[in-house]
Design a protein around this motif. Structure first.
Motif, PDB file in Angstrom:
ATOM      1  N   HIS A   7     -31.062  -5.626  23.033  1.00  0.00           N
ATOM      2  CA  HIS A   7     -31.830  -6.881  23.621  1.00  0.00           C
ATOM      3  C   HIS A   7     -32.771  -6.594  24.701  1.00  0.00           C
ATOM      4  CE1 HIS A   7     -28.884  -8.982  21.207  1.00  0.00           C
ATOM      5  NE2 HIS A   7     -27.865  -8.345  21.938  1.00  0.00           N
TER       6      HIS A   7
ATOM      7  N   GLN B 124     -34.618  -2.786  21.029  1.00  0.00           N
ATOM      8  CA  GLN B 124     -34.343  -4.042  20.370  1.00  0.00           C
ATOM      9  C   GLN B 124     -32.813  -4.057  20.270  1.00  0.00           C
ATOM     10  OE1 GLN B 124     -36.580  -6.511  19.514  1.00  0.00           O
ATOM     11  NE2 GLN B 124     -38.411  -5.698  20.072  1.00  0.00           N
ATOM     12  N   ARG B 125     -32.449  -3.158  19.852  1.00  0.00           N
ATOM     13  CA  ARG B 125     -30.740  -3.150  19.533  1.00  0.00           C
ATOM     14  C   ARG B 125     -30.138  -3.368  20.695  1.00  0.00           C
ATOM     15  NH1 ARG B 125     -29.001  -0.211  14.715  1.00  0.00           N
ATOM     16  NH2 ARG B 125     -30.895   0.387  13.646  1.00  0.00           N
TER      17      ARG B 125
ATOM     18  N   ASP C 271     -36.968   0.576  18.604  1.00  0.00           N
ATOM     19  CA  ASP C 271     -35.773   0.274  17.904  1.00  0.00           C
ATOM     20  C   ASP C 271     -34.649   0.145  18.875  1.00  0.00           C
ATOM     21  OD1 ASP C 271     -34.576  -0.415  15.082  1.00  0.00           O
ATOM     22  OD2 ASP C 271     -33.186   1.431  16.029  1.00  0.00           O
ATOM     23  N   LEU C 272     -34.365   1.167  19.353  1.00  0.00           N
ATOM     24  CA  LEU C 272     -33.196   1.431  20.409  1.00  0.00           C
ATOM     25  C   LEU C 272     -33.076   0.358  21.467  1.00  0.00           C
ATOM     26  CD1 LEU C 272     -33.351   2.678  23.473  1.00  0.00           C
ATOM     27  CD2 LEU C 272     -34.074   4.642  22.544  1.00  0.00           C
TER      28      LEU C 272
END
Length: 200
Positions: free
Chosen positions: A97, A94-95, A91-92
């Motif tokens: 990019h 993905q946040r 998640d981190l």
């Protein structure tokens, strides 16, 4: 070219007078990625790759601690479970990019891949920047699970099409010591005998 032709060309292609109208590839994201790349380049050229990686590791550890605190507060837990650690690592990224995803995971290790880096093309040839990923991942995993060894098997920085990162969770059961950095938390790590089956 006659004077008349020069005048006609001036009318057709007016001079640009405002910087804001200039078509240049510059925004906050590009500026910050370029800044990190040039800082890494300067460190590598002055003190060498190994020492540069060490300096960036210090920053990565601090950032990892900060991010871990954010997730544990948001999830209302004191420590993350192994499944939550894997979820947070994806998640981190993905946040910011980085197109990370889980390849496999069990109690012994978490294997991640990515098709893109948050630093995009700025990371190519700058291996020390990868210490941000190593230290952020290692710090988050070790704080909740007691131990992590992060092995950067393949990286975009070294010319691969994508990255493959293995976070080993059991001391002595992962990569050789010189192939990955070790991180230690203040809770007992998972014993090798208790390692579970692979979850893909």
């Amino acid at each position: 070219m006659t004077l008349r032709n020069r005048c006609d060309r001036t009318r057709q292609e007016p001079e640009m007078t405002h910087a804001a109208d200039a078509d240049i590839p510059l925004d906050r994201d590009i500026f910050l990625r370029t800044l990190v790349r040039e800082l890494a380049a300067s460190l590598e050229s002055v003190v060498g790759l190994q020492e540069a990686s060490g300096y960036i590791s210090l920053v990565g550890q601090t950032v990892g601690t900060h991010i871990d605190d954010m997730y544990t507060r948001a999830l209302a837990v004191e420590r993350l479970s192994r499944e939550q650690v894997a979820d947070v690592l994806v998640d981190l990224k993905q946040r910011i990019h980085g197109d990370f995803y889980i390849i496999e995971q069990d109690d012994r290790r978490i294997v991640l891949g990515t098709r893109s880096c948050p630093f995009a093309e700025k990371v190519i040839g700058r291996e020390s920047i990868c210490m941000m990923t190593s230290n952020v991942f290692g710090t988050i995993a070790a704080r909740s699970l007691g131990y992590a060894q992060v092995e950067l098997v393949e990286t975009i920085a070294r010319g691969a099409a994508g990255c493959r990162v293995v976070v080993h969770l059991v001391p002595g059961a992962g990569a050789a010591q010189d192939l990955g950095r070790e991180y230690f938390g203040d809770v007992p790590p998972v014993p090798a005998a208790a390692a579970g089956r692979v979850v893909e």
